[in-house]
Design a protein around this motif. Structure first.
Motif, PDB file in Angstrom:
ATOM      1  N   ASN A 189      39.318 107.973  47.234  1.00  0.00           N
ATOM      2  CA  ASN A 189      40.399 108.677  47.942  1.00  0.00           C
ATOM      3  C   ASN A 189      41.685 107.859  48.013  1.00  0.00           C
ATOM      4  O   ASN A 189      42.638 108.263  48.676  1.00  0.00           O
ATOM      5  CB  ASN A 189      39.944 109.031  49.362  1.00  0.00           C
ATOM      6  CG  ASN A 189      38.967 110.194  49.384  1.00  0.00           C
ATOM      7  OD1 ASN A 189      39.377 111.339  49.455  1.00  0.00           O
ATOM      8  ND2 ASN A 189      37.685 109.898  49.289  1.00  0.00           N
ATOM      9  N   LEU A 241      42.321 105.284  49.642  1.00  0.00           N
ATOM     10  CA  LEU A 241      42.582 104.622  50.913  1.00  0.00           C
ATOM     11  C   LEU A 241      42.403 103.115  50.755  1.00  0.00           C
ATOM     12  O   LEU A 241      42.911 102.328  51.548  1.00  0.00           O
ATOM     13  CB  LEU A 241      41.642 105.160  51.998  1.00  0.00           C
ATOM     14  CG  LEU A 241      41.817 106.649  52.318  1.00  0.00           C
ATOM     15  CD1 LEU A 241      40.765 107.106  53.307  1.00  0.00           C
ATOM     16  CD2 LEU A 241      43.212 106.934  52.851  1.00  0.00           C
ATOM     17  N   GLU A 261      52.689 103.704  44.565  1.00  0.00           N
ATOM     18  CA  GLU A 261      52.348 104.430  45.794  1.00  0.00           C
ATOM     19  C   GLU A 261      52.791 105.883  45.707  1.00  0.00           C
ATOM     20  O   GLU A 261      52.098 106.786  46.194  1.00  0.00           O
ATOM     21  CB  GLU A 261      52.983 103.747  47.002  1.00  0.00           C
ATOM     22  CG  GLU A 261      52.713 104.451  48.328  1.00  0.00           C
ATOM     23  CD  GLU A 261      51.229 104.615  48.655  1.00  0.00           C
ATOM     24  OE1 GLU A 261      50.863 105.656  49.225  1.00  0.00           O
ATOM     25  OE2 GLU A 261      50.432 103.708  48.320  1.00  0.00           O
ATOM     26  N   SER A 262      53.947 106.143  45.087  1.00  0.00           N
ATOM     27  CA  SER A 262      54.427 107.526  44.967  1.00  0.00           C
ATOM     28  C   SER A 262      53.458 108.381  44.158  1.00  0.00           C
ATOM     29  O   SER A 262      53.262 109.573  44.438  1.00  0.00           O
ATOM     30  CB  SER A 262      55.811 107.546  44.301  1.00  0.00           C
ATOM     31  OG  SER A 262      55.750 106.930  43.021  1.00  0.00           O
ATOM     32  N   GLU A 263      52.819 107.780  43.156  1.00  0.00           N
ATOM     33  CA  GLU A 263      51.842 108.492  42.345  1.00  0.00           C
ATOM     34  C   GLU A 263      50.510 108.638  43.079  1.00  0.00           C
ATOM     35  O   GLU A 263      49.866 109.680  43.030  1.00  0.00           O
ATOM     36  CB  GLU A 263      51.621 107.744  41.020  1.00  0.00           C
ATOM     37  CG  GLU A 263      52.801 107.783  40.076  1.00  0.00           C
ATOM     38  CD  GLU A 263      53.149 109.204  39.665  1.00  0.00           C
ATOM     39  OE1 GLU A 263      52.249 109.938  39.213  1.00  0.00           O
ATOM     40  OE2 GLU A 263      54.323 109.602  39.817  1.00  0.00           O
ATOM     41  N   VAL A 264      50.109 107.573  43.757  1.00  0.00           N
ATOM     42  CA  VAL A 264      48.826 107.560  44.464  1.00  0.00           C
ATOM     43  C   VAL A 264      48.791 108.651  45.529  1.00  0.00           C
ATOM     44  O   VAL A 264      47.777 109.321  45.735  1.00  0.00           O
ATOM     45  CB  VAL A 264      48.565 106.167  45.082  1.00  0.00           C
ATOM     46  CG1 VAL A 264      47.418 106.217  46.080  1.00  0.00           C
ATOM     47  CG2 VAL A 264      48.256 105.153  43.976  1.00  0.00           C
ATOM     48  N   ARG A 265      49.902 108.867  46.207  1.00  0.00           N
ATOM     49  CA  ARG A 265      49.970 109.877  47.264  1.00  0.00           C
ATOM     50  C   ARG A 265      49.617 111.269  46.708  1.00  0.00           C
ATOM     51  O   ARG A 265      48.889 112.032  47.334  1.00  0.00           O
ATOM     52  CB  ARG A 265      51.373 109.874  47.866  1.00  0.00           C
ATOM     53  CG  ARG A 265      51.544 110.794  49.063  1.00  0.00           C
ATOM     54  CD  ARG A 265      52.837 110.467  49.789  1.00  0.00           C
ATOM     55  NE  ARG A 265      53.186 111.526  50.714  1.00  0.00           N
ATOM     56  CZ  ARG A 265      54.020 112.530  50.418  1.00  0.00           C
ATOM     57  NH1 ARG A 265      54.575 112.591  49.229  1.00  0.00           N
ATOM     58  NH2 ARG A 265      54.309 113.468  51.301  1.00  0.00           N
ATOM     59  N   LYS A 266      50.137 111.586  45.528  1.00  0.00           N
ATOM     60  CA  LYS A 266      49.820 112.880  44.901  1.00  0.00           C
ATOM     61  C   LYS A 266      48.353 112.945  44.498  1.00  0.00           C
ATOM     62  O   LYS A 266      47.702 113.982  44.600  1.00  0.00           O
ATOM     63  CB  LYS A 266      50.689 113.083  43.648  1.00  0.00           C
ATOM     64  CG  LYS A 266      52.177 113.152  43.909  1.00  0.00           C
ATOM     65  CD  LYS A 266      52.928 113.193  42.581  1.00  0.00           C
ATOM     66  CE  LYS A 266      54.414 112.975  42.783  1.00  0.00           C
ATOM     67  NZ  LYS A 266      55.123 112.816  41.504  1.00  0.00           N
ATOM     68  N   LYS A 267      47.835 111.799  44.030  1.00  0.00           N
ATOM     69  CA  LYS A 267      46.468 111.782  43.519  1.00  0.00           C
ATOM     70  C   LYS A 267      45.438 111.966  44.623  1.00  0.00           C
ATOM     71  O   LYS A 267      44.329 112.428  44.373  1.00  0.00           O
ATOM     72  CB  LYS A 267      46.227 110.478  42.757  1.00  0.00           C
ATOM     73  CG  LYS A 267      47.029 110.426  41.456  1.00  0.00           C
ATOM     74  CD  LYS A 267      47.089 109.036  40.872  1.00  0.00           C
ATOM     75  CE  LYS A 267      47.990 109.034  39.630  1.00  0.00           C
ATOM     76  NZ  LYS A 267      48.151 107.684  39.082  1.00  0.00           N
ATOM     77  N   ARG A 268      45.808 111.606  45.832  1.00  0.00           N
ATOM     78  CA  ARG A 268      44.889 111.811  46.962  1.00  0.00           C
ATOM     79  C   ARG A 268      44.564 113.289  47.151  1.00  0.00           C
ATOM     80  O   ARG A 268      43.528 113.632  47.714  1.00  0.00           O
ATOM     81  CB  ARG A 268      45.500 111.266  48.253  1.00  0.00           C
ATOM     82  CG  ARG A 268      45.513 109.749  48.340  1.00  0.00           C
ATOM     83  CD  ARG A 268      45.814 109.254  49.741  1.00  0.00           C
ATOM     84  NE  ARG A 268      45.883 107.801  49.765  1.00  0.00           N
ATOM     85  CZ  ARG A 268      46.993 107.099  49.979  1.00  0.00           C
ATOM     86  NH1 ARG A 268      48.140 107.727  50.205  1.00  0.00           N
ATOM     87  NH2 ARG A 268      46.959 105.789  49.971  1.00  0.00           N
ATOM     88  N   GLU A 276      58.149 120.137  51.417  1.00  0.00           N
ATOM     89  CA  GLU A 276      58.688 119.508  50.209  1.00  0.00           C
ATOM     90  C   GLU A 276      58.991 120.530  49.115  1.00  0.00           C
ATOM     91  O   GLU A 276      59.573 120.186  48.093  1.00  0.00           O
ATOM     92  CB  GLU A 276      57.693 118.468  49.687  1.00  0.00           C
ATOM     93  CG  GLU A 276      57.439 117.330  50.674  1.00  0.00           C
ATOM     94  CD  GLU A 276      56.408 116.342  50.162  1.00  0.00           C
ATOM     95  OE1 GLU A 276      55.992 116.453  48.992  1.00  0.00           O
ATOM     96  OE2 GLU A 276      56.008 115.456  50.943  1.00  0.00           O
TER      97      GLU A 276
END
Length: 259
Positions: free
Chosen positions: A50, A52, A78-85, A117
């Motif tokens: 996830n 985290l 981090e900008s990519e990871v947020r979407k991947k969550r 958004e």
């Protein structure tokens, strides 16, 4: 084709190796149960899936899309990871509901934040929010909570809180729903409530990963079972293989403690 592919995931905290080369795959509509003693790495694995926690090594793919490759720095932003969550929904053992919001508001919140958004949000705000509310109400009905939508977490039982948490995770329509010991904070009667919901989700072919100590449930509902020990996958297979014919002595020892 596998919906989820995990290759060579490793995670270290300080000098302690918590995950040691974890690899597995999961098909669409399957239920994977992860079992093992406390400290075996089960929760850390879920948290890595996830995002985290960030793995130190490895690759995670969902629907053949690379979400994480520790050899490719662009996948670590981090900008990519947020979407991947958003590919994963996570239900925690301690519910993690917002106490200041009602059950309905808890389920709606994440989708509302995402909706803001959208480029058309200001123009279509009412329609968008109405749609989110209708979906949240339907999810709570499916959880048997139609009479509790406007209750706050402190007005709900533990089993009801966990069902709200499941509805909240489903609201984002994740590809894979993950559960970290979803019944560990509940008494036996409330445990039955939550396991019934999980069975219904399994019957609907919801793709799930469930870290659990409920062996009978795992044997009955899972498509495949992973036994973790000391950061490794020690045994993996269909429930009948792992529970009835375990190959490893450590697996036999662990399962004997539940018989």
């Amino acid at each position: 084709m596998a919906i989820l592919e995990v290759e060579h995931i490793k995670k270290k905290f300080g000098k302690t190796d918590v995950l040691k080369d974890i690899s597995f795959s999961l098909e669409q509509g399957e239920v994977l149960s992860i079992i093992g003693s406390s400290g075996s790495g089960k929760t850390t694995l879920l948290r890595c899936l996830n995002f985290l926690e960030m793995p130190d090594n490895g690759v995670i793919r969902v629907k053949d899309e690379i979400l994480l490759d520790t050899d490719k720095p662009e996948t670590l932003k981090e900008s990519e990871v947020r979407k991947k969550r958003l590919h994963f929904g996570l239900v925690f053992q301690s519910f993690n509901l917002f106490p200041q919001y009602t059950a309905l508001q808890n389920v709606m919140l994440a989708r509302e934040l995402l909706a803001k958004e959208r480029p058309d949000f200001k123009v279509n705000k009412k329609n968008i929010l109405d749609e989110i509310r209708v979906q949240a109400e339907e999810l709570l009905r499916q959880m048997g909570l139609e009479e509790r939508m406007n209750n706050y977490p402190h007005q709900l039982s533990g089993g009801q809180c966990q069902r709200v948490a499941i509805a909240r995770a489903l609201a984002l329509q994740p590809d894979i729903l993950c559960f970290d010991e979803p019944t560990s904070a509940l008494d036996p009667e409330l445990t039955g409530e939550v396991l019934k919901v999980l069975r219904n989700l399994a019957d609907k072919k919801t793709t799930m990963i469930i870290v659990t100590h409920e062996m009978a449930f795992a044997k009955d509902v899972a498509s495949q079972v992973i036994f973790m020990d000391d950061g490794y996958i020690l045994e993996q297979g269909r429930p009948d293989q792992v529970f009835d014919n375990p190959k490893m002595e450590r697996t036999k020892q662990f399962l004997s403690s539940y018989s």
